[in-house]
Write a protein that holds these residues in place. Structure first.
Motif, PDB file in Angstrom:
ATOM      1  N   ASP A  48       0.855  -1.183   0.000  1.00  0.00           N
ATOM      2  CA  ASP A  48       0.000   0.000   0.000  1.00  0.00           C
ATOM      3  C   ASP A  48       0.897   1.239   0.000  1.00  0.00           C
ATOM      4  O   ASP A  48       1.643   1.470   0.949  1.00  0.00           O
ATOM      5  CB  ASP A  48      -0.898  -0.033   1.244  1.00  0.00           C
ATOM      6  CG  ASP A  48      -1.689   1.247   1.458  1.00  0.00           C
ATOM      7  OD1 ASP A  48      -1.736   2.074   0.528  1.00  0.00           O
ATOM      8  OD2 ASP A  48      -2.255   1.409   2.551  1.00  0.00           O
ATOM      9  N   CYS A  49       0.815   2.054  -1.055  1.00  0.00           N
ATOM     10  CA  CYS A  49       1.691   3.221  -1.165  1.00  0.00           C
ATOM     11  C   CYS A  49       1.354   4.302  -0.154  1.00  0.00           C
ATOM     12  O   CYS A  49       2.151   5.217   0.074  1.00  0.00           O
ATOM     13  CB  CYS A  49       1.638   3.788  -2.589  1.00  0.00           C
ATOM     14  SG  CYS A  49       0.042   4.508  -3.035  1.00  0.00           S
ATOM     15  N   THR A  50       0.175   4.235   0.478  1.00  0.00           N
ATOM     16  CA  THR A  50      -0.200   5.241   1.479  1.00  0.00           C
ATOM     17  C   THR A  50       0.193   4.819   2.888  1.00  0.00           C
ATOM     18  O   THR A  50      -0.020   5.570   3.837  1.00  0.00           O
ATOM     19  CB  THR A  50      -1.720   5.486   1.450  1.00  0.00           C
ATOM     20  OG1 THR A  50      -2.411   4.308   1.893  1.00  0.00           O
ATOM     21  CG2 THR A  50      -2.185   5.835   0.048  1.00  0.00           C
ATOM     22  N   ASP A  51       0.734   3.618   3.024  1.00  0.00           N
ATOM     23  CA  ASP A  51       1.036   3.069   4.343  1.00  0.00           C
ATOM     24  C   ASP A  51       2.292   3.719   4.930  1.00  0.00           C
ATOM     25  O   ASP A  51       3.062   4.384   4.237  1.00  0.00           O
ATOM     26  CB  ASP A  51       1.239   1.562   4.228  1.00  0.00           C
ATOM     27  CG  ASP A  51       1.024   0.838   5.541  1.00  0.00           C
ATOM     28  OD1 ASP A  51       0.689   1.513   6.533  1.00  0.00           O
ATOM     29  OD2 ASP A  51       1.191  -0.389   5.585  1.00  0.00           O
ATOM     30  N   VAL A  52       2.491   3.505   6.223  1.00  0.00           N
ATOM     31  CA  VAL A  52       3.712   3.991   6.869  1.00  0.00           C
ATOM     32  C   VAL A  52       4.897   3.178   6.367  1.00  0.00           C
ATOM     33  O   VAL A  52       4.745   2.062   5.854  1.00  0.00           O
ATOM     34  CB  VAL A  52       3.609   3.863   8.406  1.00  0.00           C
ATOM     35  CG1 VAL A  52       2.508   4.745   8.944  1.00  0.00           C
ATOM     36  CG2 VAL A  52       3.394   2.415   8.831  1.00  0.00           C
ATOM     37  N   THR A  53       6.080   3.745   6.500  1.00  0.00           N
ATOM     38  CA  THR A  53       7.283   3.051   6.048  1.00  0.00           C
ATOM     39  C   THR A  53       7.655   1.933   7.024  1.00  0.00           C
ATOM     40  O   THR A  53       7.467   2.050   8.230  1.00  0.00           O
ATOM     41  CB  THR A  53       8.446   4.049   5.943  1.00  0.00           C
ATOM     42  OG1 THR A  53       8.543   4.796   7.170  1.00  0.00           O
ATOM     43  CG2 THR A  53       8.232   5.020   4.796  1.00  0.00           C
ATOM     44  N   ARG A  54       8.212   0.857   6.464  1.00  0.00           N
ATOM     45  CA  ARG A  54       8.641  -0.292   7.265  1.00  0.00           C
ATOM     46  C   ARG A  54       9.983  -0.790   6.745  1.00  0.00           C
ATOM     47  O   ARG A  54      10.287  -0.648   5.554  1.00  0.00           O
ATOM     48  CB  ARG A  54       7.642  -1.451   7.158  1.00  0.00           C
ATOM     49  CG  ARG A  54       6.184  -1.118   7.382  1.00  0.00           C
ATOM     50  CD  ARG A  54       5.333  -2.236   6.847  1.00  0.00           C
ATOM     51  NE  ARG A  54       3.906  -1.958   6.930  1.00  0.00           N
ATOM     52  CZ  ARG A  54       3.058  -2.641   7.683  1.00  0.00           C
ATOM     53  NH1 ARG A  54       3.489  -3.641   8.409  1.00  0.00           N
ATOM     54  NH2 ARG A  54       1.778  -2.342   7.692  1.00  0.00           N
ATOM     55  N   GLU A  55      10.735  -1.411   7.610  1.00  0.00           N
ATOM     56  CA  GLU A  55      12.008  -1.975   7.176  1.00  0.00           C
ATOM     57  C   GLU A  55      11.793  -3.124   6.194  1.00  0.00           C
ATOM     58  O   GLU A  55      12.657  -3.439   5.375  1.00  0.00           O
ATOM     59  CB  GLU A  55      12.823  -2.451   8.379  1.00  0.00           C
ATOM     60  CG  GLU A  55      12.365  -3.742   9.031  1.00  0.00           C
ATOM     61  CD  GLU A  55      11.107  -3.587   9.885  1.00  0.00           C
ATOM     62  OE1 GLU A  55      10.618  -4.612  10.401  1.00  0.00           O
ATOM     63  OE2 GLU A  55      10.611  -2.442  10.030  1.00  0.00           O
ATOM     64  N   SER A  56      10.611  -3.734   6.234  1.00  0.00           N
ATOM     65  CA  SER A  56      10.300  -4.848   5.331  1.00  0.00           C
ATOM     66  C   SER A  56       9.958  -4.388   3.918  1.00  0.00           C
ATOM     67  O   SER A  56       9.606  -5.212   3.064  1.00  0.00           O
ATOM     68  CB  SER A  56       9.140  -5.675   5.896  1.00  0.00           C
ATOM     69  OG  SER A  56       7.994  -4.865   6.110  1.00  0.00           O
ATOM     70  N   ASP A  57      10.059  -3.078   3.646  1.00  0.00           N
ATOM     71  CA  ASP A  57       9.828  -2.564   2.287  1.00  0.00           C
ATOM     72  C   ASP A  57      10.960  -2.953   1.345  1.00  0.00           C
ATOM     73  O   ASP A  57      10.813  -2.813   0.121  1.00  0.00           O
ATOM     74  CB  ASP A  57       9.708  -1.036   2.300  1.00  0.00           C
ATOM     75  CG  ASP A  57       8.471  -0.548   3.035  1.00  0.00           C
ATOM     76  OD1 ASP A  57       7.537  -1.346   3.213  1.00  0.00           O
ATOM     77  OD2 ASP A  57       8.447   0.639   3.434  1.00  0.00           O
ATOM     78  N   PHE A  58      12.092  -3.438   1.899  1.00  0.00           N
ATOM     79  CA  PHE A  58      13.281  -3.681   1.080  1.00  0.00           C
ATOM     80  C   PHE A  58      13.778  -5.123   1.206  1.00  0.00           C
ATOM     81  O   PHE A  58      13.638  -5.742   2.268  1.00  0.00           O
ATOM     82  CB  PHE A  58      14.423  -2.744   1.500  1.00  0.00           C
ATOM     83  CG  PHE A  58      14.067  -1.284   1.468  1.00  0.00           C
ATOM     84  CD1 PHE A  58      13.928  -0.613   0.265  1.00  0.00           C
ATOM     85  CD2 PHE A  58      13.870  -0.586   2.652  1.00  0.00           C
ATOM     86  CE1 PHE A  58      13.602   0.737   0.236  1.00  0.00           C
ATOM     87  CE2 PHE A  58      13.539   0.755   2.636  1.00  0.00           C
ATOM     88  CZ  PHE A  58      13.409   1.426   1.419  1.00  0.00           C
ATOM     89  N   LEU A  59      14.376  -5.603   0.120  1.00  0.00           N
ATOM     90  CA  LEU A  59      15.251  -6.774   0.190  1.00  0.00           C
ATOM     91  C   LEU A  59      16.661  -6.226   0.298  1.00  0.00           C
ATOM     92  O   LEU A  59      17.142  -5.524  -0.602  1.00  0.00           O
ATOM     93  CB  LEU A  59      15.127  -7.635  -1.069  1.00  0.00           C
ATOM     94  CG  LEU A  59      13.770  -8.290  -1.347  1.00  0.00           C
ATOM     95  CD1 LEU A  59      13.867  -9.200  -2.572  1.00  0.00           C
ATOM     96  CD2 LEU A  59      13.276  -9.072  -0.137  1.00  0.00           C
ATOM     97  N   SER A  60      17.319  -6.502   1.400  1.00  0.00           N
ATOM     98  CA  SER A  60      18.629  -5.904   1.649  1.00  0.00           C
ATOM     99  C   SER A  60      19.580  -6.946   2.205  1.00  0.00           C
ATOM    100  O   SER A  60      19.152  -7.974   2.747  1.00  0.00           O
ATOM    101  CB  SER A  60      18.508  -4.725   2.624  1.00  0.00           C
ATOM    102  OG  SER A  60      17.904  -5.141   3.835  1.00  0.00           O
TER     103      SER A  60
END
Length: 402
Positions: free
Chosen positions: A58-70
């Motif tokens: 969801d592009c309106t959601d808060v940011t999370r560390e799980s947004d990335f593959l790192s």
């Protein structure tokens, strides 16, 4: 549940699984480096990761560390992420996460993060993050405790969702194109108020006022921010009639949300633990529980009234007599003065605000882009507002049934 929803959920589940897999392998690799690297003396305070992919449900959601593959790149001292370009991205119960971005133009971070160029900092950081870093929570608090307080004035700007707050922010920022006197940035302030604010203002210039435009849900934590940093002032800007905000938010949700996904969240989000998928309910949990939204009208109403109710509840912490959005736009020369005074900006900047308004027809039109609610919808909003007021022992809310 149709095929689009299934495909979107499946894609997100696969990404989250890959995130956990990458994280596990990265942690093992970092542990082995610490065990066998003779140069490592154990003083490193921050772990830096390379980013390989990114995905949000969801592009309106808060940011999370799980947004990335790192994956682990190196361990380093906290001083490295104190350089310009590092921003707080997310905070969990164990870590503070940061991302590194490059400036949009001319190595100028004031321009990059100002509301003039960046209406939603969370989306900008997600899209432009080059590196991810994390620091243990207690380490972050210990180090920032020794950081100096902000060098000049700091304000936090609050507004209900889709009420014209971004437009007002850009109108206010237009009074100082250089950003040397006024920098209005979109920043999500959650817990760890003092540490977060000290980190976020460590590059503040002398006699520069910084204004953080918070998420609408942050009105609830204003008392906690005030107790931690009483020098920060808060102001709240809204429309005269909350039904206009609800109408605008319905239009916005219909464009930003995939409608089948939206319907799925409303149907199942009341009964399932959906926090791992989207935080749409947790942001205004109190009003969502009381309203129990079953359609887009009630969903928008719960979001808008959550912000307004918490503002009224915490009004003692806010600057009083702030003009409405309509008045700021229709009579800028007069109505912008209280905000300029609050930001310690000279009235000589008023012509620049008026000039910005003349050149921002499309931006301003979005504020008025609403639809008339049906009489049944108005009555439903009024009924739910009365229930919320009774439950919360609040005074009547502006525009509740007008």
């Amino acid at each position: 549940m149709n095929e689009k929803i299934l495909l979107r959920l499946l894609t997100y589940l696969i990404f989250r699984f890959l995130h956990l897999l990458f994280l596990l392998e990265s942690d093992i690799y970092a542990l082995l480096l610490r065990l066998f690297d003779k140069k490592n003396n154990g003083d490193d305070e921050v772990e830096v990761f390379n980013i390989f992919a990114r995905h949000r449900f969801d592009c309106t959601d808060v940011t999370r560390e799980s947004d990335f593959l790192s994956f682990h790149e190196k361990s380093t001292l906290f001083e490295e992420i104190c350089e310009e370009g590092w921003f707080i991205y997310s905070i969990t119960d164990r870590y503070v996460y940061f991302v590194k971005v490059t400036p949009i133009e001319d190595d100028n971070f004031e321009t990059t993060i100002s509301i003039e160029k960046c209406s939603k900092l969370s989306n900008f950081l997600y899209q432009n993050a080059e590196k991810l870093a994390r620091c243990q929570l207690d380490t972050f608090q210990r180090i920032t405790k020794n950081m100096p307080p902000s060098r000049s004035k700091v304000l936090i700007f609050h507004s209900p969702p889709s009420s014209g707050g971004t437009t007002v922010g850009k109108l206010l920022q237009s009074c100082d194109e250089s950003k040397l006197s006024l920098l209005l940035s979109v920043e999500e302030l959650r817990s760890l108020c003092k540490s977060t604010i000290r980190f976020s203002t460590m590059h503040q210039k002398s006699q520069q006022t910084i204004v953080f435009k918070s998420r609408s849900s942050c009105t609830k934590i204003v008392p906690f921010i005030h107790s931690a940093v009483p020098s920060i002032q808060h102001f709240f800007v809204t429309r005269k009639n909350s039904n206009d905000i609800i109408s605008r938010l319905i239009l916005k949700n219909s464009s930003e949300f995939n409608l089948p996904i939206f319907s799925f969240l409303l149907k199942f989000g009341q009964h399932l633990e959906m926090g791992w998928l989207s935080s749409w309910k947790e942001l205004e949990n109190e009003t969502f529980i009381r309203v129990g939204p079953k359609n887009e009208l009630e969903f928008a109403m719960a979001q808008v009234y959550g912000s307004i109710m918490n503002y009224r509840r915490n009004r003692q912490y806010f600057v009083q007599d702030v003009p409405f959005v309509e008045d700021l736009i229709s009579d800028t020369a007069t109505m912008i003065r209280p905000l300029l005074d609050l930001c310690e900006i000279s009235d000589l900047a008023i012509p620049e605000c008026i000039e910005w308004k003349r050149n921002a027809d499309e931006q301003i039109q979005q504020v008025w882009d609403t639809v008339d609610l049906y009489s049944d919808d108005v009555a439903r909003v009024g009924y739910l507002a009365e229930l919320l007021e009774q439950d919360s022992a609040l005074l009547p809310i502006v525009g509740a049934a007008s």
